[in-house]
Write a protein that holds these residues in place. Structure first.
Motif, short mmCIF file in Angstrom:
data_model
loop_
_atom_site.label_atom_id
_atom_site.label_comp_id
_atom_site.label_asym_id
_atom_site.label_seq_id
_atom_site.Cartn_x
_atom_site.Cartn_y
_atom_site.Cartn_z
N ALA A 1 -14.13 44.20 119.59
CA ALA A 1 -13.43 45.41 119.13
C ALA A 1 -14.42 46.50 118.70
O ALA A 1 -14.12 47.69 118.82
CB ALA A 1 -12.47 45.07 117.99
N THR A 2 -15.59 46.12 118.24
CA THR A 2 -16.58 47.12 117.83
C THR A 2 -17.16 47.89 119.02
O THR A 2 -17.80 48.92 118.83
CB THR A 2 -17.73 46.48 117.02
N ASP A 3 -16.92 47.40 120.24
CA ASP A 3 -17.39 48.07 121.45
C ASP A 3 -16.41 49.13 121.95
O ASP A 3 -16.70 49.83 122.92
CB ASP A 3 -17.59 47.06 122.59
N GLU A 4 -15.24 49.25 121.30
CA GLU A 4 -14.18 50.10 121.85
C GLU A 4 -14.63 51.52 122.16
O GLU A 4 -14.41 52.03 123.26
CB GLU A 4 -12.97 50.14 120.92
N SER A 5 -15.25 52.18 121.22
CA SER A 5 -15.65 53.57 121.43
C SER A 5 -16.63 53.71 122.59
O SER A 5 -16.46 54.57 123.47
CB SER A 5 -16.26 54.13 120.14
N ALA A 6 -17.63 52.87 122.64
CA ALA A 6 -18.63 52.93 123.71
C ALA A 6 -18.00 52.57 125.05
O ALA A 6 -18.28 53.22 126.07
CB ALA A 6 -19.79 51.99 123.40
N MET B 1 -5.57 52.18 128.59
CA MET B 1 -6.84 51.45 128.62
C MET B 1 -7.13 50.84 127.25
O MET B 1 -7.45 49.66 127.14
CB MET B 1 -7.98 52.39 129.04
N ARG B 2 -7.00 51.67 126.22
CA ARG B 2 -7.32 51.24 124.85
C ARG B 2 -6.33 50.19 124.34
O ARG B 2 -6.74 49.19 123.73
CB ARG B 2 -7.29 52.47 123.94
N GLU B 3 -5.05 50.38 124.58
CA GLU B 3 -4.02 49.53 123.96
C GLU B 3 -3.60 48.34 124.81
O GLU B 3 -3.03 47.39 124.27
CB GLU B 3 -2.79 50.37 123.64
N VAL B 4 -3.86 48.38 126.11
CA VAL B 4 -3.43 47.28 126.97
C VAL B 4 -4.63 46.54 127.55
O VAL B 4 -4.85 45.37 127.26
CB VAL B 4 -2.49 47.79 128.10
N TYR B 5 -5.43 47.23 128.36
CA TYR B 5 -6.49 46.54 129.09
C TYR B 5 -7.61 46.02 128.20
O TYR B 5 -8.10 44.91 128.40
CB TYR B 5 -7.05 47.44 130.19
N LEU B 6 -8.03 46.80 127.21
CA LEU B 6 -9.10 46.31 126.33
C LEU B 6 -8.61 45.20 125.41
O LEU B 6 -9.41 44.42 124.90
CB LEU B 6 -9.70 47.45 125.51
#
Length: 151
Positions: free
Chosen positions: A12-17, A45-50
C-alpha cells in the motif's frame, strides 16, 4: 538494461509511485482512450486493480519504475515509467510472472503497437480478437506458453 534493486510485491505504501508510473505509461500507450491516466480510470486503478490483483513492482535506486498486475495467469497490466522503457524492466517483470505462473495470457489494444511488438519479442502469440465494450477498440488476447526448463 536498467539496474534496479528488486522485483518485489506491491504494498500500500507504493500506491502513489505506482499510480504515477501507471498514469504516465498509460497516456503514452493509449492516446486513443479519452481520459486515460486520470479520472474514472485512475479511480478504478486505485480502488480495484491495486487492491485485488497480485501486483509486483520493479525498483531502480529505491524508486518504483514499473508495475505488473497478475490475475491468476493473466497479466492484467504491465506499466513501465517512460524513462525506464526499453531498458529490460518489462522483460524482467514478464519473466518473473512466467516463473510464478508458467503459461501467461494478456489483453492488449490493437492500436498499442509498441506493446504488441514487445510482447511478440517475449513469445506471446495472438489467440483471438474482440471489441472492448467500454471504448469500442479492438483488443487482442495474447498467449505465451510456459518457459522451457533449462536444466
Amino acid at each position: 538494461m536498467i539496474e534496479f534493486a528488486a522485483i518485489r510485491r506491491y504494498t500500500a505504501t507504493d500506491e502513489s509511485a505506482a499510480m504515477d508510473v501507471w498514469s504516465r505509461a498509460s497516456r503514452i500507450a493509449h492516446p486513443f482512450i479519452c481520459g486515460e491516466g486520470e479520472g474514472e480510470r485512475a479511480r478504478k486503478m486505485r480502488e480495484v486493480y491495486l487492491v485485488h490483483a497480485e501486483n509486483w513492482v520493479a525498483e531502480s535506486n529505491g524508486r518504483v519504475v514499473a508495475l505488473l498486475g497478475l490475475l491468476d495467469a493473466e497479466i492484467g497490466g504491465l506499466f513501465v515509467a517512460p524513462e525506464a522503457q526499453g531498458k529490460g524492466v518489462g522483460r524482467q517483470l514478464v519473466a518473473h510472472a512466467a516463473a510464478l505462473r508458467g503459461p501467461l495470457t494478456l489483453d492488449v489494444y490493437e492500436k498499442n503497437v509498441e506493446a504488441r511488438h514487445f510482447y511478440a519479442r517475449m513469445d506471446f502469440m495472438e489467440e483471438s480478437r474482440r471489441v472492448d465494450d467500454d471504448y469500442d477498440e479492438v483488443m487482442l488476447k495474447l498467449v505465451r506458453p510456459a518457459p522451457k526448463n533449462q536444466d
